[in-house]
Structure formats: structure tokens, C-alpha cells
Design a protein around this motif. Structure first.
Motif, short mmCIF file in Angstrom:
data_model
loop_
_atom_site.label_atom_id
_atom_site.label_comp_id
_atom_site.label_asym_id
_atom_site.label_seq_id
_atom_site.Cartn_x
_atom_site.Cartn_y
_atom_site.Cartn_z
N ALA A 149 2.97 4.10 -3.37
CA ALA A 149 2.85 5.50 -3.76
C ALA A 149 3.85 6.36 -3.00
CB ALA A 149 1.43 5.99 -3.51
N PHE A 150 4.10 5.98 -1.74
CA PHE A 150 5.09 6.76 -0.98
C PHE A 150 6.45 6.68 -1.66
CE2 PHE A 150 8.38 7.30 2.20
CZ PHE A 150 7.97 8.45 2.85
N PRO B 3 0.81 -1.23 0.00
CA PRO B 3 0.00 0.00 0.00
C PRO B 3 0.84 1.27 0.00
CG PRO B 3 -0.10 -1.12 2.14
CD PRO B 3 0.62 -2.05 1.21
N LEU B 4 2.10 1.16 0.35
CA LEU B 4 2.95 2.36 0.39
C LEU B 4 3.79 2.53 -0.89
CD1 LEU B 4 4.12 2.61 4.10
CD2 LEU B 4 2.66 4.17 2.83
#
Lengths: 747, 153
Positions: A26-27, A23-24
Motif C-alpha cells: 500500500a505504501f 505488507p507495504l
């Protein structure tokens, strides 16, 4: 956490953003590893870009962001000081309403009430579209169908317009200093901004509120002059900051300064009070003495008193004092009362004559020519192929005024009439660069004119009213993001140059007009944007070359490291004046004016609009010191200081009309009406209404300025070129404050 | 303010990305126009996505204000910097992504709370504005989720 499954599902389904294995991810996409050390703040030397003196400043910068701005101590212009506008510079840079990306209109219906349906596009798309539209327009309708509302700077931008053969380029100089530029060219040899106030013994000011106008260099000069014992006499129909600082203030009838100036010349000539050494040796007085004396004999102090309201004895006394002072000066500048009536050209001619009679042209205490570094433009560094001839009709009718035609500027005042009436449907493509329609007399007609143009590009840094009418919007870089060489030309007894350095990291996708010129040039006129070795012109290389050729450093980085470069050479007064006179003398009588159908000596003309039964009051407009024309009202700091305008009325007038402080009033002229609150002040005459310029930006456009205040220009009649010709307005004086009005309370 | 748990990580990350990335006008023109209208509109964006623009004092509202520097400080403290050179560091998308990272790393609650206080207190007002202004389903949903994540005081 009370999120429902529905929310999760919809967001996930629509955006496809959830459910990734990581989920990260994008980070990781939007962040990178970085040194945890705090970035140090540095002080960078540059100069202001709010107005033309470009005061030197130091910017404290951290992480590419300007944190603080202060004056630059060794700078000849600001002398370590900044005005309010300059000090608020970072707020212009970081205005939240700044234009950020190129945009394309998707709604073909234009108007202030329409949503343009902006769509973000790339610079490539924007430039390709603009170039294609320009080519299509020129092919179908010729170059006269292009309108460029822009200054001719930077030089790369001027080169692009020259290469395209643009005939209709228009800027605001006619509402600014054009009349003085035309007159000085033929009377003293050239427009100058340099006034040696600090060594002057007697300063005559016609209208100009130069202390409040917030050009630090001038305000400092007047303060020094008073400290040195100079007498300052101010003629103005309003009691201004300059009036308070003056030795004498005369409440002159609006638009009659010319009468007083003409009578002063008459006194000085008839009483032989002029500086004989200068007048005999450096002017053409002897050659035209009989014509000059006969001409001015008609303008007695008594005659001028009847027109201006200034007592004849005062006119006579001031003329004598001025001449006897041995170091008098009468400066002339731009839009503050004296420069924007129909008789402004004659006024600046009379002012120039007074300076010649005082014998202070390029002498201590007078108007002098700047000693500057010579910085070559792009055409000197990379000589272009021959430019195509500029053929086609002038939409503003400038060609009807030969002296204006020589200046290669245009007329804001007559543009709307040209687009709507003289040459309807001629303009098919318009490129607006950093101008808003508030700058025009009677902006309503300019709105109508803009709506008729097929395709409009607007380049600006904030969303002005003009942006609303655009088909393509280009976000402009501003002065803290750009680099250049700036020479001192206001306080310039010796050459001084300051490096304008890009102190802030450009944000979003803002670009300069120079960039647009090169990119459009590549697409439309490539031969003009190549160096001799066939490469595209690089603006950084060009800047390096300018610095080197001007002797300011080995390249721009070297110059930038120095900040200021100066050469304290001794000031040698000029003895030859390039006025066109065969003997290189200053010209009191200007034969070139006569040869172009204008007046060789200034004749009395009344202002255009005089009080009538229906409109019994003078309408006075002004630019408050805290703002620059119509461009700074969205600056949150300046907006907080002065957010709106009011109808400023004398208490006696207000009492007669039953108007209270703060009450809404309706001010009408023959072309429009505005409703705004009244502000009562003894500083305005009882026969006048005064309104500040720069307010009345349309709502929704600008977060701070939108919808606040009214447009002063809505009461000012626009002009046609025929009006100018008929009135003998040979310098194209703009009449931007030439109106009369009525006022009444609104319940 | 949220009593966020690890459950919020994917949502904050997804919202951060959604609010940072302008849709491609060629593939989804309606979404592209909506993005411009909400966040970038030269006619006055109703939902500016930068914390500095949402300062309580109207006179202090600007781009790249103290919130930008504060955000940079946080990122730097954790060894990061934004990849977008031309985007202010206090863009809501960057703040949400960073917040997701803090939660994901199980950062001490006091530190998370400090970040929330310094950089997310304005999000409820932003979410409310977005909820009021959004015209597409995606943005309406985003506003709703953001509002539920950050319900305000």
C-alpha cells in the motif's frame, strides 16, 4: 502492543488488507519517489475574490499551498492593503468543512433535521444525472420550471443558461445595488462604483457605513478626503465607524433619508445654488424646469424635519454648504441602511439629482465612470448561435416591474412568495450556486419553498444550509484556485487590469462554474460550446484570447507574469451621457420612468413598516465589517473575531425594560421571533433594536458557524410582487431590513 | 504513544489503506456511505482525517496547515512524495503508511519518536472519535485497532 487476535482477524477479514506477501504494498501505491529538495516559496500576484473591488494581493506559495497573503502595493484598489476578510483568504481556501467531492443524496426526505445519506459520486455521474434531470424537466414542464439562483458569471455559465432559455435566473442584486443601477442608467448613463473622494470637498452619506464596511478602496478614499479638508456629513440612525470619522453625524429616523434628500434639492433649486454650467449644459433641467421646480417645492426643510428628526435649519445649512463647496458628492451603494427600504429607488434618484446639481458627474470630486480595458466575453470571442427566446412565467413576478425586467436580474425578496403562492409547483428543478437561504428575507419561507422543488443541485465551497436540501452537491473552486482577467472599476481614472491567477493547487475535486457550464453544455446544448472549427471551447484558450484582444499581453501566461497592466492616460471629463435623452444629457426628470408607469421625479414614500403599539421599535440590521454578508462566518479566523450576534440596545431602553448586559432577550416582529443575548450600546437609538446579519447558520452544517447566533432575517417580512407594485416600488427595492419589533427580557 | 515494533507494520499499513480508499458505491453502497458520513460529509464530517484539522487551538484548525507541510518535509527527507495530488499530505492514511515504512526500515528510534510526536499525537483523539461515530463493523474494528495501537498519553 496488546492487540487481540480477534481484532487482527476481523480487520483482515473485512477489509482483506492483511496477509499480503508485502505488507507495504500500500505504501508503494500511495507514495512515489521524489526529489528531497525543499520546495522554495514564491510570491504570486493575484487579486482577492471576497468582494467586488478585488483588491490586488500577493500570495506566498509553497508546494502549491498558500502560506501567507498580503496586499499588492501598486494596485489601485487596495493600495497595498487588505481588509480582514481578504487577509484571512487562505482560511477560506483551507476551511476543513469545504465541500470536497460531488455527492448524491440517498435519503429522499429533505429537511434540516434529516441525514441526506450522502454518497460520493464522480463528476461524470453528477453531470450526467443533472443533465438528464434538466432535460426530463424541460421536456415535461418547459423552461419556466427551471430555477437558477446564481449570478450570471462567469460568462461561460451565463452562456449555458442563455442556451437553455432559462427564464427564472435570480441573484441577490435586488438586496444590493439594483435600485442604483436602474436609476443611474436613466439619470447619468450607467451604474458606476467610482467616487472621487480624495478630490471631493463635501461628502454626504446617507446611512452607508462605508468606512467599516471594509471596502479598502472606499475607506482609503474617505481618509484621504478628510486629510484634504473635505467635510463629511453622515445621516444614520446608528453611530457607526463612519459617523466617528465624519465632520457631522445626524441621528436620522430610520428610512427617512429620502425626505432629507428631497428637501435639500428643494433648497438648492429655490435658492439657485446649483452648478449652472453643468446643469444647463449637461442635464435636461431646462427642458423640464417648470415640472421640476413645481415638484420639489412641496418638500421644505420644515416638512422633512417633521419626518426625519433632522432639524430644518441643519437640512438647509447642509444643502447650502454642499452646493457652495464646488465639489460635492453623494455616493450610493448597497445594503447599509439607505438602500433597502421600500423607498430606496426614490432615494437613489434623489441622490443622483443632488450629484447633478453639484455638477460633479464625471468631474473631479464626484461620481465618475471608470476608464477600463475592454475585455471581451465568451460571446464576443466565440459568437454563439442565436439563443432561444426566454419564454415562460417569472416566478418572482419581476415582469410586473418594467424597469426591473430590463435589468435581467431577479428579486430575492419575492421569490418565496412566487414559489409558494403565486406559482405553486411551477419550479421543478433548481440549481443554487453559492447562495444560502440566510440571504433571503424571512428565510423560513424560503426553506418551505425549497422543500417543494423536485430536484435541487447546489454548488458551493462550504456546506451552507442550502446544501442540506440538495439532491446533488457540487464542490466549487474558489478565487485562489482560478484564473481570470480583473479590471479596476472602483478607482479607475485610467485603465488598470490585474491578473487573477490560480495560486493554489486545487485540492480534492473542486471545479469552477465554467467547467460545469461546458460539461452540461456538451450534454444539453453542444452547439453553444464549440469553437468555429468544431472543437469544444477550452477555458484556457478562451482566457488567452481575452487577454490578447484586450491588449494585456500575448496570452494569459504573459499577462500573469506582468501581474498588473495599466495605461495612465489623462482623464477627460465626459460631455455626452447615454441616458436615453435625445441630446445625450443627464436626466433629472426621467421621461422613461413615466413611460413605464414609474415616477419621473422622486416622490416621498414612507418605509414599509412603521412602529406600532405591539411592535414599537425600529428593527435595524447591519453587516459587520469583519464579515461578508452570510458567507464568511465559518472562516475560523473571522469567526474568532466575531463568532455570533446580539441584540444591540440603547442602555436607556434596556433600563426601561429591565434588561442587563448579556441577558437573553426575545425580539419579536409580526413574522417571527429570535432569542439572543443583549448588548448595551449608546451607538443605537433608544427606539431601535439592532442585530448583525450573517449568523444563525443551522447546527451540524458548519464546524465553526453552525448553530451560532440567530438569523436577523427571521424578523423581516417577505414581500409579494403585489406589495411592490402597490407601494410604487418600481425599482424592486428589497425591504430586507424593513421591519419593526418588540423586545422583552427572558428570565 | 505506542512502543511500536515490527508487528505494527502490517496493521498500520492496512489501516492507512483502509482510511485512504473510499469504498466503491457500486459494490458496497453501505460502506461507501459510511466513509462519506465519517470523513467527507458535507453536513459536517465527525472524523475529519487530516491532522491540520485537529489542532488544539480551534482557531488554527484548517486544511493544509503546518502539519501538511511538516508531513511533506518528512516524506521528502526520505525521498518520497504522496501519489495523490489532491489529497493533503497530513491525511491519517498517508501518515500511517509512512509510519509503517519507518518501522519497516528499522529507522533509528529517536527519529521514529520524533515523527510520532510531530504527526501522530492526535491519532488517539481521532481513534476515539471514530470509535464513537462508526456504524459499520469494519470502521468499528479499525477504530478499536487504531485505539490499541495509539492508546494516547
Amino acid at each position: 502492543m496488546s492487540l487481540t487476535r480477534r481484532n487482527l482477524f476481523r480487520l483482515s477479514g473485512a477489509a482483506g488488507l492483511l496477509g499480503a506477501a508485502n505488507p507495504l504494498s500500500a505504501f508503494d501505491q500511495f507514495f512515489r519517489a521524489a526529489d528531497p529538495t525543499l520546495a522554495a516559496s514564491t510570491k504570486v500576484t493575484t487579486c482577492c475574490g471576497i468582494c467586488s473591488p478585488a483588491c490586488g494581493l500577493q500570495a506566498t506559495v509553497q508546494d502549491g499551498v498558500v502560506r501567507f497573503i498580503e496586499g499588492l502595493p501598486n494596485d489601485a484598489h487596495g493600495e497595498g492593503h487588505l481588509c480582514g476578510k481578504g487577509a484571512a483568504g487562505a482560511q477560506f481556501l483551507y476551511d476543513p468543512d469545504r465541500l470536497k467531492y460531488p455527492m448524491r443524496r440517498t435519503n429522499p426526505k429533505k429537511g434540516f433535521g434529516e441525514d441526506p445519506g450522502w454518497e460520493r459520486i464522480s463528476w461524470e455521474q453528477a453531470l450526467d444525472t443533472i443533465a438528464a434531470k434538466m432535460k426530463e424537466t424541460v421536456d415535461a414542464y418547459g423552461t419556466e420550471s427551471l430555477l437558477f439562483v446564481t449570478l450570471p458569471s462567469p460568462d461561460l455559465w451565463a452562456r449555458f443558461m442563455n442556451a437553455m432559455g432559462v427564464v427564472n435566473r435570480i441573484d441577490h442584486i435586488d438586496v444590493c445595488f439594483q435600485t442604483d443601477r436602474i436609476v443611474q442608467r436613466y439619470t447619468t448613463g450607467g451604474k458606476t462604483w467610482c467616487n472621487d473622494f480624495e478630490n471631493s470637498k463635501y461628502i454626504l452619506l446617507f446611512g452607508w457605513d462605508l468606512v467599516a464596511k471594509a471596502k479598502v478602496v472606499y475607506a482609503n478614499g474617505i481618509v484621504k478626503a478628510r486629510g484634504n479638508g473635505a467635510k463629511v456629513v453622515h445621516f444614520s440612525p446608528t453611530y457607526t465607524t463612519t459617523s466617528r470619522m465624519a465632520s457631522e453625524w445626524h441621528n436620522i429616523n430610520p428610512g427617512t433619508d429620502l425626505a432629507v434628500a428631497l428637501a435639500m434639492i428643494q433648497v438648492i433649486l429655490s435658492e439657485q445654488l446649483y452648478n449652472k454650467e453643468f446643469v444647463d449644459n449637461f442635464t435636461n433641467f431646462a427642458q423640464y424646469e417648470s415640472q421640476i421646480r413645481a415638484h420639489f417645492a412641496q418638500y421644505s426643510p420644515a416638512w422633512a424635519a417633521g419626518i426625519s428628526g433632522v432639524p430644518a435649519a441643519d437640512i438647509q445649512r447642509i444643502a447650502r454648504e454642499f452646493a457652495a463647496s464646488g465639489g460635492g458628492i453623494v455616493p450610493a451603494h448597497k445594503k447599509t441602511l439607505c438602500a433597502n427600504y421600500m423607498n430606496a429607488t426614490q432615494l437613489v434618484h434623489a441622490i443622483s439629482i443632488l450629484n447633478m446639481l453639484a455638477g460633479t458627474i464625471d468631474r473631479p470630486g464626484g461620481r465618475y465612470f471608470p476608464r477600463t480595458y475592454s475585455v471581451p466575453g465568451v460571446d464576443a470571442v466565440y459568437p454563439p448561435p442565436a439563443y432561444p427566446p426566454k419564454s415562460g412565467r417569472r416566478v418572482d413576478g419581476r415582469d410586473k416591474l418594467p424597469l426591473v425586467q430590463e435589468t435581467d436580474t431577479g428579486l430575492f425578496s419575492t421569490l418565496a412568495d412566487g414559489m409558494l403562492n403565486k406559482f405553486p409547483d411551477m419550479i421543478k428543478f433548481a440549481f443554487w450556486n453559492a447562495y444560502t437561504i440566510l440571504a433571503f428575507p424571512n428565510p423560513k419561507t424560503m426553506e418551505q419553498a425549497m422543500a417543494k422543488v423536485d430536484f435541487t443541485v447546489v454548488m458551493d465551497f462550504i456546506p451552507t444550509d442550502t446544501v442540506t436540501m440538495a439532491d446533488i452537491v457540487l464542490p466549487s473552486a474558489m478565487y485562489l484556485e482560478t484564473s481570470d482577467v480583473v479590471v479596476r472599476d472602483y478607482n479607475a481614472k485610467y485603465p488598470q487590469a490585474v491578473a487573477r491567477a490560480a495560486v493554489a493547487t486545487p485540492i480534492f475535486e473542486t471545479r469552477t462554474a465554467g467547467y460545469v457550464a461546458i460539461e452540461l453544455g456538451k450534454r444539453l446544448c453542444p452547439d453553444y460550446f464549440k469553437t468555429p472549427d468544431g472543437a469544444w471551447i477550452n477555458p484556457n484558450t478562451l482566457l488567452d484570447e481575452k487577454v490578447k484582444r484586450a491588449g494585456l499581453g500575448t496570452n494569459f501566461a504573459d499577462f500573469r507574469a506582468k501581474g498588473i497592466v495599466e495605461n495612465r492616460a489623462a482623464f477627460t471629463p465626459r460631455t455626452s451621457f447615454a441616458t436615453g435623452d435625445a441630446n445625450n444629457k443627464c436626466q433629472i426628470y426621467v421621461p422613461q420612468f413615466a413611460a413605464r408607469g414609474a415616477e419621473a421625479l422622486p416622490l416621498w414614500h414612507p418605509k414599509r413598516e412603521m412602529p406600532t403599539e405591539h411592535y414599537p421599535l425600529y428593527y435595524l440590521t447591519f453587516i459587520p465589517g469583519i464579515h461578508k454578508r452570510n458567507t464568511t462566518q465559518n472562516n475560523r479566523i473571522l469567526n474568532e473575531i466575531m463568532p455570533t450576534n446580539a441584540a444591540i440596545l440603547n442602555p436607556a431602553l434596556a433600563a426601561r425594560l429591565n434588561i442587563r448586559e448579556g441577558q437573553m432577550v426575545l425580539v419579536r416582529s409580526r413574522v417571527g421571533q429570535i432569542g439572543l443575548p443583549a448588548h448595551l450600546s449608546e451607538t443605537v437609538r433608544p427606539d431601535a433594536v439592532m442585530v448583525a446579519h450573517g449568523f444563525g447558520h443551522q447546527s451540524r452544517l458548519l464546524g465553526a458557524a453552525g448553530g451560532r447566533g440567530v438569523r436577523d432575517g427571521d424578523l423581516v417580512p417577505e414581500a409579494s410582487i403585489d406589495d411592490f407594485v402597490a407601494a410604487g416600488n418600481y425599482g424592486g427595492a428589497s425591504c430586507i431590513m424593513d421591519a419593526v419589533c418588540s423586545v422583552e427580557p427572558l428570565s | 504513544m505506542t512502543t511500536a515494533t515490527l508487528d505494527a507494520v502490517p496493521l498500520c499499513a492496512a489501516l492507512g489503506r483502509l482510511l485512504l480508499e473510499a469504498p466503491d458505491a457500486a459494490t458496497d453502497p453501505e460502506a461507501a456511505r459510511e466513509y462519506v458520513r465519517l470523513f467527507l460529509n458535507p453536513q459536517g464530517a465527525p472524523c475529519p482525517p487530516w491532522q491540520s484539522v485537529w489542532e488544539e487551538d480551534p482557531g488554527a484548525r484548517r486544511l493544509l496547515g503546518p502539519a501538511h507541510h511538516g508531513a511533506l518535509g518528512w516524506y521528502r527527507e526520505f525521498g518520497f512524495a504522496p501519489n495523490l495530488d489532491s489529497e493533503p499530505a497530513d491525511h491519517i492514511g498517508l501518515l500511517l503508511l509512512f509510519y509503517a515504512m519507518l518501522l519497516d526500515r528499522e529507522t533509528p528510534p529517536a527519529q521514529v519518536a520524533a515523527f510520532e510526536k510531530q504527526h501522530l499525537a492526535w491519532v488517539p483523539r481521532f481513534a476515539a472519535a471514530l470509535q464513537q461515530q462508526a456504524r459499520t463493523d469494519v470502521m468499528r474494528e479499525a477504530a478499536e485497532v487504531l485505539g490499541e495501537l495509539f492508546p494516547g498519553a
